[in-house]
Design a protein around this motif. Structure first.
Motif, mmCIF file in Angstrom:
data_model
loop_
_atom_site.group_PDB
_atom_site.id
_atom_site.type_symbol
_atom_site.label_atom_id
_atom_site.label_comp_id
_atom_site.label_asym_id
_atom_site.label_seq_id
_atom_site.Cartn_x
_atom_site.Cartn_y
_atom_site.Cartn_z
ATOM 1 N N GLY A 96 -5.181 -1.367 13.601
ATOM 2 C CA GLY A 96 -3.838 -1.955 13.594
ATOM 3 C C GLY A 96 -3.084 -1.616 12.344
ATOM 4 N N THR A 97 -3.577 -1.729 11.365
ATOM 5 C CA THR A 97 -2.984 -1.377 10.003
ATOM 6 C C THR A 97 -2.577 0.327 9.872
ATOM 7 O OG1 THR A 97 -4.234 -3.132 8.874
ATOM 8 C CG2 THR A 97 -2.841 -1.515 7.556
ATOM 9 N N GLU A 110 5.822 -0.559 6.519
ATOM 10 C CA GLU A 110 7.155 -0.100 7.441
ATOM 11 C C GLU A 110 7.933 0.983 6.601
ATOM 12 O OE1 GLU A 110 6.659 -3.000 6.027
ATOM 13 O OE2 GLU A 110 8.547 -4.050 5.169
ATOM 14 N N HIS A 111 7.658 0.899 5.179
ATOM 15 C CA HIS A 111 8.143 2.123 4.405
ATOM 16 C C HIS A 111 7.312 3.060 4.151
ATOM 17 C CE1 HIS A 111 11.777 -0.541 4.331
ATOM 18 N NE2 HIS A 111 11.037 -1.430 3.507
ATOM 19 N N ALA A 112 6.136 2.977 4.594
ATOM 20 C CA ALA A 112 4.964 4.084 4.054
ATOM 21 C C ALA A 112 5.092 5.197 5.094
ATOM 22 C CB ALA A 112 3.566 3.355 4.402
ATOM 23 N N LYS A 113 4.899 6.263 4.339
ATOM 24 C CA LYS A 113 4.641 7.637 5.244
ATOM 25 C C LYS A 113 3.137 8.060 5.520
ATOM 26 C CE LYS A 113 7.134 9.593 1.807
ATOM 27 N NZ LYS A 113 7.487 8.673 1.326
ATOM 28 N N PRO A 157 0.846 -6.265 7.241
ATOM 29 C CA PRO A 157 0.493 -5.162 6.447
ATOM 30 C C PRO A 157 1.893 -4.912 5.535
ATOM 31 C CG PRO A 157 1.050 -4.296 8.759
ATOM 32 C CD PRO A 157 1.271 -5.894 8.540
ATOM 33 N N VAL A 158 1.913 -5.471 4.376
ATOM 34 C CA VAL A 158 3.149 -5.509 3.637
ATOM 35 C C VAL A 158 3.261 -4.167 3.076
ATOM 36 C CG1 VAL A 158 4.235 -6.303 1.532
ATOM 37 C CG2 VAL A 158 2.886 -8.013 2.881
ATOM 38 N N ARG A 188 1.857 2.333 -1.047
ATOM 39 C CA ARG A 188 1.097 1.308 -1.238
ATOM 40 C C ARG A 188 1.511 0.397 0.300
ATOM 41 N NH1 ARG A 188 0.447 -2.781 -6.549
ATOM 42 N NH2 ARG A 188 -0.325 -4.590 -5.344
ATOM 43 N N VAL A 189 0.226 -0.042 0.677
ATOM 44 C CA VAL A 189 0.432 -0.960 1.930
ATOM 45 C C VAL A 189 -0.779 -2.092 1.671
ATOM 46 C CG1 VAL A 189 0.167 -1.245 4.523
ATOM 47 C CG2 VAL A 189 0.995 0.724 3.449
#
Lengths: 324, 324
Positions: free
Chosen positions: A211-212, A181-184, A177-178, A136-137
């Motif tokens: 950018g996202t 940073e933890h997304a794969k 883009p909340v 989830r982003v």
């Protein structure tokens, strides 16, 4: 030829349709932006993925560029009659089916990438469409809105609320883009980049679309390290966005609204070639000074043939880059 | 006057509309059947509650008796295009909104009774509509269907599959309200029964509508112990159901398809009065022999006025019972 395209919504989708016409036999993998995904009425809505899927699959509403053709809005009318909103997001009756199928599959445990593949089984877009991530982003925009007392209150709102409800009518102070940073990267994303012959950035929004996607750890690095030409098309023509409101979010990241500034924002570490419109021919020198090969060609997406010519120019520039 | 009505779908809803016309000032509480609820496309669908709500709220499709007026079926068409079924259950675009709101509220933790109250805030049915229970009860039907080898295979299917998909075309060998034995009456159900002046069984299906409600532990006992007249209207006229296929499921519980047999099935422990149609006047004596006061009056629900007269007759019979 294997082409990877990083795509947002309408601009990306229309570019892809032109690309398919220019090189029908190319193997195209689309890495789709999911930062503007939103939960509405308990359903998972992926506006950019759907716009690509509907546009390439022949189901798009051509005039508005998003949503389904031959659409009705009875369900939404009834939700409003129940007092259930938001009312500002236009979900049609046909479109709802996509979100219902998606939500049901996600609930059954399938990742978004597998769900997207299943939805594409119906639409046959002629490209492989992969969401940038299965995680989830959610792109949030910091804005200052008047509170009850008429004082300015700074708050973070969902990108769709900024874009669709407010129509970017207030300055975006930051775009985050909340969760990125933890997304794969979703399965297949890095592999497609690693096997690509060319990587293209369509004239999508450089902040909230491309950018996202680049904000998902690993994707920017994989593109920079791919060792193949990376060519973009400017979403800004004559200091204004070709379509949409890209200028509103460029300001938030401190980038001026010009074709050259967007190229510099991506930077020569990422971008090898950049197409600007003929009205921006004057900035070619500036872009090349930044280490990015640049050409001025017509960039108005007036019809599919015009877009196919743009895509052809991008591939030509890629070959020039490769030959260096 | 406080009236409690145990209602299924179309028959119950039409009876209630007549009852409201007959006694507009009565305080009517409807205990609705939820045994035919079904999960479709990840959404919770409550056909009987919705039929009551739409009928009394002015949103019903009058011709078919269920679903919404001015309905379209675009969402369903699209689900079919995705290969997502079942296709045999007719959910329209407007109707979907009800299920989406309900599912969202249930997901947020509200019990079905609270959700139903919220939905009725919009429809203003003029009655208090309470589901029989907030717990999951699902009516299953045991049938024998041909398997791949052409042999008969006994299996249990959801009531909707039996009723809507198979149109009751094979014998129902058993009807089981799965989960009923552990269900609790929804908040307000026992209180309404305890405070009622009259309790009515409309000409709803005695097995899968009224019977399912009575299968929730505590409801049958509360009605029997209420100490007020309990009057029913026969859903069978001249050995055939007034509407629907009640005869198909009566056989499963060993009850013949006749007005008298249904009264005996409810029994004098529960029922004080019973209305049969004038064509069944010959069975009045048999019903009264079973300890249930019986009258023969016109029971065809041809229009709202006819139904209002039926409701008036039921209330008159209730006063006769009370006077004894």
């Amino acid at each position: 030829m294997r082409i990877v395209v990083l795509a947002g919504g309408i601009g990306g989708a229309r570019f892809l349709r032109g690309l398919k016409r220019a090189v029908p036999d190319a193997e195209v993998t689309v890495i789709g932006n999911t930062g503007d995904d939103i939960h509405l009425f308990g359903l998972k809505v992926c506006p950019d993925l759907d716009t690509v899927m509907y546009t390439l699959g022949g189901g798009i509403n051509e005039e508005q560029g998003w949503g389904r053709t031959d659409e009705t809005f009875h369900l939404k009318e009834e939700l409003a009659a129940y007092g259930v909103g938001p009312e500002w997001f236009g979900l049609g009756d046909r479109d709802f089916a996509t979100h219902i199928v998606r939500t049901q599959m996600l609930g059954a445990g399938y990742p978004l990438s597998a769900v997207t593949e299943a939805l594409c089984d119906r639409w046959k877009p002629g490209v492989r469409l992969i969401p940038m991530t299965d995680d989830r982003v959610e792109t949030h925009v910091a804005v200052t809105l008047p509170d009850a007392a008429g004082e300015g209150e700074r708050k973070a709102i969902h990108f769709q609320e900024y874009w669709v409800r407010l129509r970017a009518s207030v300055p975006a102070e930051a775009v985050v883009p909340v969760g990125a940073e933890h997304a794969k990267p979703a399965p297949g994303v890095l592999e497609a980049i690693g096997e690509a012959d060319v990587i293209l950035f369509p004239p999508s929004n450089p902040v909230v679309s491309v950018g996202t996607i680049l904000a998902v750890p690993g994707i920017r690095e994989a593109i920079a390290d791919a060792g193949v030409p990376v060519v973009g098309l400017s979403p800004i023509v004559g200091d204004a966005p070709v379509r949409g409101m890209a200028d509103k979010v460029l300001a938030a990241v401190g980038v001026e609204s010009s074709a050259a500034a967007v190229a510099e924002h991506y930077g020569s570490g990422l971008l090898d070639g950049w197409l600007v419109d003929t009205v921006d021919a004057g900035c070619v020198e500036r872009v090349e000074a930044a280490g990015i090969r640049c050409r001025a060609v017509p960039l108005m997406m007036t019809d599919v043939d015009a877009v196919a010519r743009m895509a052809g120019e991008a591939l030509t520039l890629a070959e020039e880059v490769r030959a260096v």
